[in-house]
Design a protein around this motif. Structure first.
Motif, PDB file in Angstrom:
ATOM      1  N   PRO A 169     -51.889 -21.741  59.656  1.00  0.00           N
ATOM      2  CA  PRO A 169     -50.704 -20.879  59.648  1.00  0.00           C
ATOM      3  C   PRO A 169     -50.335 -20.379  58.262  1.00  0.00           C
ATOM      4  O   PRO A 169     -49.894 -19.229  58.101  1.00  0.00           O
ATOM      5  N   SER A 170     -50.540 -21.217  57.225  1.00  0.00           N
ATOM      6  CA  SER A 170     -50.246 -20.760  55.865  1.00  0.00           C
ATOM      7  C   SER A 170     -51.259 -19.716  55.425  1.00  0.00           C
ATOM      8  O   SER A 170     -50.915 -18.698  54.824  1.00  0.00           O
ATOM      9  N   LEU A 171     -52.530 -19.978  55.728  1.00  0.00           N
ATOM     10  CA  LEU A 171     -53.582 -19.043  55.302  1.00  0.00           C
ATOM     11  C   LEU A 171     -53.433 -17.698  55.995  1.00  0.00           C
ATOM     12  O   LEU A 171     -53.793 -16.659  55.456  1.00  0.00           O
ATOM     13  N   LEU A 172     -52.893 -17.713  57.212  1.00  0.00           N
ATOM     14  CA  LEU A 172     -52.744 -16.460  57.952  1.00  0.00           C
ATOM     15  C   LEU A 172     -51.386 -15.806  57.705  1.00  0.00           C
ATOM     16  O   LEU A 172     -51.056 -14.781  58.309  1.00  0.00           O
ATOM     17  N   GLY A 173     -50.577 -16.436  56.848  1.00  0.00           N
ATOM     18  CA  GLY A 173     -49.355 -15.766  56.417  1.00  0.00           C
ATOM     19  C   GLY A 173     -48.134 -15.940  57.300  1.00  0.00           C
ATOM     20  O   GLY A 173     -47.158 -15.232  57.138  1.00  0.00           O
ATOM     21  N   PHE A 174     -48.154 -16.905  58.228  1.00  0.00           N
ATOM     22  CA  PHE A 174     -46.899 -17.118  58.956  1.00  0.00           C
ATOM     23  C   PHE A 174     -46.325 -18.516  58.731  1.00  0.00           C
ATOM     24  O   PHE A 174     -45.540 -19.019  59.524  1.00  0.00           O
TER      25      PHE A 174
END
Lengths: 321, 53
Positions: free
Chosen positions: A246-251
């Motif tokens: 989720p962090s890597l995908l920006g949410f």
């Protein structure tokens, strides 16, 4: 041809025929502990979607969505208990469930499960949206039919595929808000989907005898404990990085990135201990710890993700892209 | 053709349980009515009064 109706003498109904259930037993039929995880993960999916797309649904509609997901999840639990009453009777962990305990007749449990399934799907569809209702219907079908009736008794991969049923709730919560299925909700789905096998196999290592007696082909029963330990480690190697996604995908934000990395490392360590310690008490203890930590891991990931969204901290600083 | 219909007598304990279950069902239906009422207001708001006479 005429029908002559005869009335026989009045007779008493035995408790077995009438069922000795009170309301509490019907609530037990809904598997409240499983339901609490379903409600929690669905709620996180819903909150994350609501903060990312504000104004899409009224909070009361959100409440209805969670209520329907909870009842639908409970209904699938009732259908599972109806079908599994024969093996529940054999296993210590499940022998006190309302049907094997003789409190609720199987037919009553079936009717209860079917009515609640239909009601939850219809209410969700009419009051929120039909994509969410469709996903809920699929989830109930998947758990009650694909997992319970088919996979559970036929393949050691039962909980790998069946785990999808438990992974859908955040996706339904997300769909209730957005009316769509997107990469964010797929990631929330995948985290639970990949988490389920190591979580359940850790339990299966502890309850191996129970499953063996009941003839349920859990992985440790069919393939042995050594294979199960490797599989737990293998899946954990997928879960840990997926938890950070989720962090890597920006949410998800920095707090989530750090917490999920640390939790992922601990998850891997717990899995490695299960892999390395194979005999006696230390082995049992490692499996118990893995099982307990896996619950905390999932709860913590979702709780942090939700907290970040509620506090508006879900954006990573720009150095992280 | 003869059809036998059986009369059953519930014990006091069974009646008590049946009553509890009936109350639970009534409560569930009451909640459902309240939910539909509330969601109608939420979705339509003041528009609920906006109709041709």
């Amino acid at each position: 041809m005429s029908i002559v109706e005869q009335t026989s003498p009045v007779r008493a109904l035995s408790d077995a025929e009438f069922g000795t259930a009170d309301v509490r037993d019907y609530i037990a039929l809904l598997k409240p502990r499983v339901m609490s995880l379903v409600v929690f993960t669905a709620f996180v999916g819903l909150v994350v979607a609501m903060t990312m797309q504000p104004g899409t649904i009224h909070p009361f509609e959100g409440f209805i969505a969670i209520l329907c997901i909870a009842i639908g999840g409970g209904a699938s639990g009732a259908l599972n208990m109806w079908y599994d009453a024969d093996i529940d009777r054999i296993m210590k962990r499940t022998a006190t469930r309302p049907i094997p305990a003789g409190k609720i007749a199987p037919d009553q449990a079936l009717a209860f499960g079917l009515i609640l399934s239909a009601a939850s799907i219809l209410v969700l569809g009419v009051l929120v949206n039909w994509l969410a209702a469709g996903l809920l219907a699929f989830t109930i079908f998947f758990y009650a039919v694909i997992y319970t009736m088919w996979l559970k008794r036929s393949t050691p991969q039962n909980i790998v595929i069946g785990g999808a049923a438990g992974a859908f709730p955040p996706m339904i919560g997300w769909a209730a808000v957005t009316g769509s299925v997107t990469i964010e909700s797929i990631i929330l789905f995948l985290i639970i989907f990949m988490w389920t096998p190591p979580h359940f196999w850790a339990l299966a290592l502890l309850k191996n005898e129970d499953y063996k007696n009941a003839g349920v082909p859990m992985l440790p029963v069919v393939a042995g404990e050594a294979v199960t330990r490797s599989q737990i480690l293998l899946y954990s190697l997928i879960v840990a990085p997926l938890g950070v996604a989720p962090s890597l995908l920006g949410f998800a934000g920095l707090g989530y990135a750090i917490a999920s990395s640390i939790l992922g490392v601990v998850f891997l360590l717990a899995a490695f201990r299960v892999y390395a310690l194979r005999e006696g008490d230390p082995a049992r203890k490692a499996a118990g710890q893995m099982f307990a930590f896996s619950i905390f891991y999932l709860f913590a990931l979702y709780a942090i993700l939700m907290a970040e969204h509620l506090l508006g901290l879900e954006m990573l600083p720009s150095i992280f892209g | 053709m003869t059809q036998v219909s059986e009369m059953v007598q519930l014990s006091e304990e069974q009646k008590k349980r049946q009553r509890k279950r009936s109350i639970a069902i009534a409560l569930a239906l009451g909640i459902l009515v309240a939910i539909f009422y509330a969601i109608t207001l939420v979705k339509m708001g003041p528009g609920i009064l906006n109709r041709p006479l």
